[in-house]
Design an enzyme around this catalytic site. Structure first.
Site, PDB file in Angstrom:
ATOM      1  N   ARG A 238      -2.395  -1.964  -3.600  1.00  0.00           N
ATOM      2  CA  ARG A 238      -3.599  -1.145  -3.501  1.00  0.00           C
ATOM      3  C   ARG A 238      -3.409   0.103  -4.363  1.00  0.00           C
ATOM      4  NH1 ARG A 238      -4.791   3.513   0.635  1.00  0.00           N
ATOM      5  NH2 ARG A 238      -6.919   3.958   0.018  1.00  0.00           N
TER       6      ARG A 238
ATOM      7  N   ARG B 139     -11.713  16.199   7.133  1.00  0.00           N
ATOM      8  CA  ARG B 139     -12.367  16.587   5.875  1.00  0.00           C
ATOM      9  C   ARG B 139     -13.805  17.023   6.148  1.00  0.00           C
ATOM     10  NH1 ARG B 139     -11.113  11.019   3.037  1.00  0.00           N
ATOM     11  NH2 ARG B 139      -8.994  10.828   3.818  1.00  0.00           N
TER      12      ARG B 139
ATOM     13  N   GLU C  31      -8.582  -4.950   4.311  1.00  0.00           N
ATOM     14  CA  GLU C  31      -8.371  -4.665   2.894  1.00  0.00           C
ATOM     15  C   GLU C  31      -7.163  -5.435   2.357  1.00  0.00           C
ATOM     16  OE1 GLU C  31      -8.982  -0.689   4.456  1.00  0.00           O
ATOM     17  OE2 GLU C  31      -9.481  -0.079   2.426  1.00  0.00           O
TER      18      GLU C  31
ATOM     19  N   ASN D 234       0.872  -1.170   0.000  1.00  0.00           N
ATOM     20  CA  ASN D 234       0.000   0.000   0.000  1.00  0.00           C
ATOM     21  C   ASN D 234       0.911   1.223   0.000  1.00  0.00           C
ATOM     22  OD1 ASN D 234      -1.824   2.021   0.459  1.00  0.00           O
ATOM     23  ND2 ASN D 234      -2.726   1.111   2.310  1.00  0.00           N
TER      24      ASN D 234
END
Ligand code: ADP
Length: 400
Positions: A90, A240, A383, A7
């Site tokens: 990924r 965010r 994941e 990743n």
């Protein structure tokens, strides 16, 4: 069979070495500060560790060092990279080009690089890591798994924005959605634990972490999700802002005299729970401050809960009902208060959770009551494991 999962970011390269015999992690680590100076953290399943300052001018040196860490020295776990059957990477943005897990060729790496305009923070780093991996391990097949691929089933009426159509055609401005690997992993796991076929299920999957997204999964396919063109859209996140009126963006930029990059930074790094609370982006800190009576921390928590609740309702509407809700990600797996508040007053939808049963962290467990029409599950995401499984399936397919 052993699979290396990578990743990579612009300045870091996280990795896990997974033994697919029992899907156990043999070793994992992070090559950090690439292009700055360099640091390696490496840990084996039996507790051996390497912590070392390094020199990583590029991803290539980081790759060489991680290969060394895996194969030589006190924390080695394999004798050579020949024991590794494939590498699974990924990749954040696959746009409309990549709708599924893909075997890497030079053209594929170039295309991932070309998509960097749509994912400036991520795709360039992925491409660098792919070239570096190819250089270090030229004979080992590489596979890419895209965060966006799972969402390519979203219908056009749901992925379009109301901008002039030409800008979709020319600039590819549309909803892509993210966290696809996580939503795919937890919904597949849900079907397994419910003993049902995913094809028959209407599911809302809530991945709640520093970045959060909610996805409507009908018959195993993503049909809508809250993140959009970038991972900024949707619910309130750590730093965010989530969805806002686009005119508020131009207005605030004008007031502060912000250029595009400043505004991006404001929306991505200074907003969300951090911006609202003025304290922290971390849900643990937000919860602790709220419990002590901090009004703005409470507001940040309430805004997140409110957004999630609203999305569950919206997605139940577009799916014409609901069979299950999943909570996953750092907050979804570990914050019983968030889960309880989200599920409060959703009885009209058939959602009823057992507050006692819900009081735990980080396990796979059903939290709905036996008479709840909708099953509510906490499912730890993984994941890396899904990337390893996809990678294995791809290389086994090559042999046929
Ligand atoms: P990322 O999106 O970066 O992968 P994670 O999925 O690891 O993030 O989630 C990080 C979030 O999970 C943080 O807001 C953190 O506070 C929250 N979290 C982690 N552990 C707990 C916990 N025990 N209780 C409440 N929140 C937690």
């Amino acid at each position: 069979m052993i699979i290396l999962v990578v990743n990579a970011g612009s300045s870091s390269l996280k990795y896990q070495l997974i033994d697919m015999k029992d899907e156990s992690v043999i070793a994992k680590g992070n090559c950090d500060r690439i292009g700055i100076d360099g640091h390696l953290s490496h840990k084996t399943a039996d507790g051996r560790k390497v912590e070392e300052d390094c020199n990583f001018p590029t991803h290539a040196e980081a790759f060489e060092r991680l290969v060394q860490a895996l194969t030589t020295g006190d924390a080695a776990v394999i004798s050579s990279m020949d024991e590794v059957s494939a590498v699974g990477h990924r990749v954040v943005q696959g746009a409309e080009l990549f709708t599924k897990t893909t075997l890497v060729t030079d053209e594929v790496i170039d295309e991932i690089e070309n998509l960097k305009e749509l994912a400036p923070v991520h795709n360039h780093g992925h491409a660098l890591a792919l070239w570096a991996c190819k250089k270090t391990m030229p004979n080992i097949p590489q596979v890419v798994v895209f965060d966006t691929a799972f969402h390519q089933t979203i219908p056009q009426k749901a992925f379009m924005y109301g901008f002039p159509y030409e800008d979709y055609e020319q600039y590819h401005v549309r909803k892509y959605g993210f966290h696809g690997t996580s939503h795919r992993f937890v919904t597949a796991k849900l079907a397994e634990v419910m003993g049902k076929d995913l094809k028959d299920l209407k599911v809302v999957s809530c991945h709640l972490g520093n970045g959060s997204s909610i996805t409507a999964v009908k018959g195993g396919e993503s049909i809508d999700t809250t993140m959009g063109f970038t991972p900024l859209d949707g619910v309130l996140m750590g730093t965010r802002c989530g969805a806002v009126d686009p005119s508020a963006v131009t207005y605030v930029a004008g007031k502060h005299g912000f250029h595009v990059a400043d505004m991006d930074n404001y929306m991505n790094k200074k907003s969300g729970m951090l911006g609202i609370s003025g304290l922290s982006s971390d849900f643990r800190d937000i919860t602790a401050a709220s419990e002590k009576g901090d009004a703005r921390a409470t507001l940040a928590k309430d805004m997140l809960v409110y957004d999630i609740k609203k999305d569950i309702g919206a997605f139940a509407a577009i799916m014409n009902g609901l069979d299950a809700v999943i909570f996953t990600g750092g907050i979804g797996e570990n914050a019983p208060n968030c889960r309880e508040e989200v599920c409060e007053n959703l009885e009209y939808l058939g959602i009823k959770i057992d507050k006692e049963v819900n009081n735990f962290k980080g396990e796979l467990k059903k939290i709905s009551t036996p008479d709840s029409k909708v099953e509510v599950w906490v499912i730890p995401t993984n994941e890396e494991l899904l990337i390893a499984r996809d990678t294995l399936a791809m290389v086994e397919g090559l042999k046929k």
